[in-house]
Scaffold this motif. Structure first.
Motif, PDB file in Angstrom:
ATOM      1  N   PHE A  13       1.098  -1.183   0.054  1.00 44.99           N
ATOM      2  CA  PHE A  13      -0.075  -0.067   0.167  1.00 44.99           C
ATOM      3  C   PHE A  13       0.969   1.268  -0.029  1.00 44.99           C
ATOM      4  N   ILE A  14       1.944   1.277   0.660  1.00 45.87           N
ATOM      5  CA  ILE A  14       2.800   2.470   0.715  1.00 45.87           C
ATOM      6  C   ILE A  14       3.601   2.732  -0.595  1.00 45.87           C
ATOM      7  N   ALA A  15       4.105   1.416  -1.402  1.00 42.80           N
ATOM      8  CA  ALA A  15       4.485   1.546  -2.560  1.00 42.80           C
ATOM      9  C   ALA A  15       3.574   2.019  -3.611  1.00 42.80           C
ATOM     10  N   GLY A  17       0.781   4.096  -2.607  1.00 38.25           N
ATOM     11  CA  GLY A  17       0.796   5.426  -2.542  1.00 38.25           C
ATOM     12  C   GLY A  17       1.829   6.276  -3.230  1.00 38.25           C
ATOM     13  N   VAL A  18       3.232   5.908  -3.072  1.00 37.71           N
ATOM     14  CA  VAL A  18       4.249   6.490  -3.481  1.00 37.71           C
ATOM     15  C   VAL A  18       4.245   6.710  -5.181  1.00 37.71           C
ATOM     16  N   THR A  19       3.812   5.818  -5.895  1.00 40.41           N
ATOM     17  CA  THR A  19       3.935   5.567  -7.352  1.00 40.41           C
ATOM     18  C   THR A  19       2.783   6.667  -7.782  1.00 40.41           C
ATOM     19  N   ALA A  20       1.350   6.627  -6.935  1.00 39.83           N
ATOM     20  CA  ALA A  20       0.512   7.287  -7.362  1.00 39.83           C
ATOM     21  C   ALA A  20       0.769   8.890  -7.222  1.00 39.83           C
ATOM     22  N   CYS A  21       1.464   9.387  -6.291  1.00 37.95           N
ATOM     23  CA  CYS A  21       1.787  10.735  -6.172  1.00 37.95           C
ATOM     24  C   CYS A  21       3.111  11.154  -6.944  1.00 37.95           C
ATOM     25  N   ALA A  22       3.615  10.261  -7.838  1.00 39.82           N
ATOM     26  CA  ALA A  22       4.938  10.488  -8.683  1.00 39.82           C
ATOM     27  C   ALA A  22       4.426  11.249  -9.969  1.00 39.82           C
ATOM     28  N   GLU A  23       5.230  11.871 -10.344  1.00 36.87           N
ATOM     29  CA  GLU A  23       4.893  12.702 -11.498  1.00 36.87           C
ATOM     30  C   GLU A  23       5.504  11.681 -12.889  1.00 36.87           C
ATOM     31  N   PRO A  24       4.594  11.909 -14.050  1.00 36.19           N
ATOM     32  CA  PRO A  24       5.209  11.080 -15.100  1.00 36.19           C
ATOM     33  C   PRO A  24       6.555  11.635 -15.535  1.00 36.19           C
ATOM     34  N   ALA A  25       7.309  10.675 -16.081  1.00 36.02           N
ATOM     35  CA  ALA A  25       8.652  10.788 -16.488  1.00 36.02           C
ATOM     36  C   ALA A  25       8.681  11.543 -17.779  1.00 36.02           C
ATOM     37  N   HIS A  26       7.713  11.674 -18.676  1.00 38.30           N
ATOM     38  CA  HIS A  26       7.690  12.509 -19.926  1.00 38.30           C
ATOM     39  C   HIS A  26       6.141  12.831 -20.318  1.00 38.30           C
ATOM     40  N   GLN A  27       6.265  13.879 -21.143  1.00 36.99           N
ATOM     41  CA  GLN A  27       4.910  14.321 -21.739  1.00 36.99           C
ATOM     42  C   GLN A  27       4.982  13.977 -23.006  1.00 36.99           C
TER      43      GLN A  27
END
Length: 57
Positions: A13-15, A17-27
């Motif tokens: 669940f922590i992992a 949550g962290v990945t959901a808050c991360a910004e995409p690497a590229h547009q």
């Protein structure tokens, strides 16, 4: 055994949550103005606050 399972679930669940808050690497494309944008100026500085133009003496 239940401690191992609960620790694994907490880590998962922590992992997530962290990945959901991360910004995409590229547009994939450049940002675009919304369709209803009509070039509204964003500078709301009143003319009285702008620097006066240089007057020849």
């Amino acid at each position: 055994m239940p401690r191992i399972v609960s620790a694994f679930l907490c880590a998962a669940f922590i992992a997530l949550g962290v990945t959901a808050c991360a910004e995409p690497a590229h547009q994939k494309h450049a940002p675009q103005d919304p369709p209803d944008y009509k070039g509204v100026p964003t500078d709301m500085t009143p003319p009285s606050m702008l620097t006066p133009s240089a007057k020849p003496q």
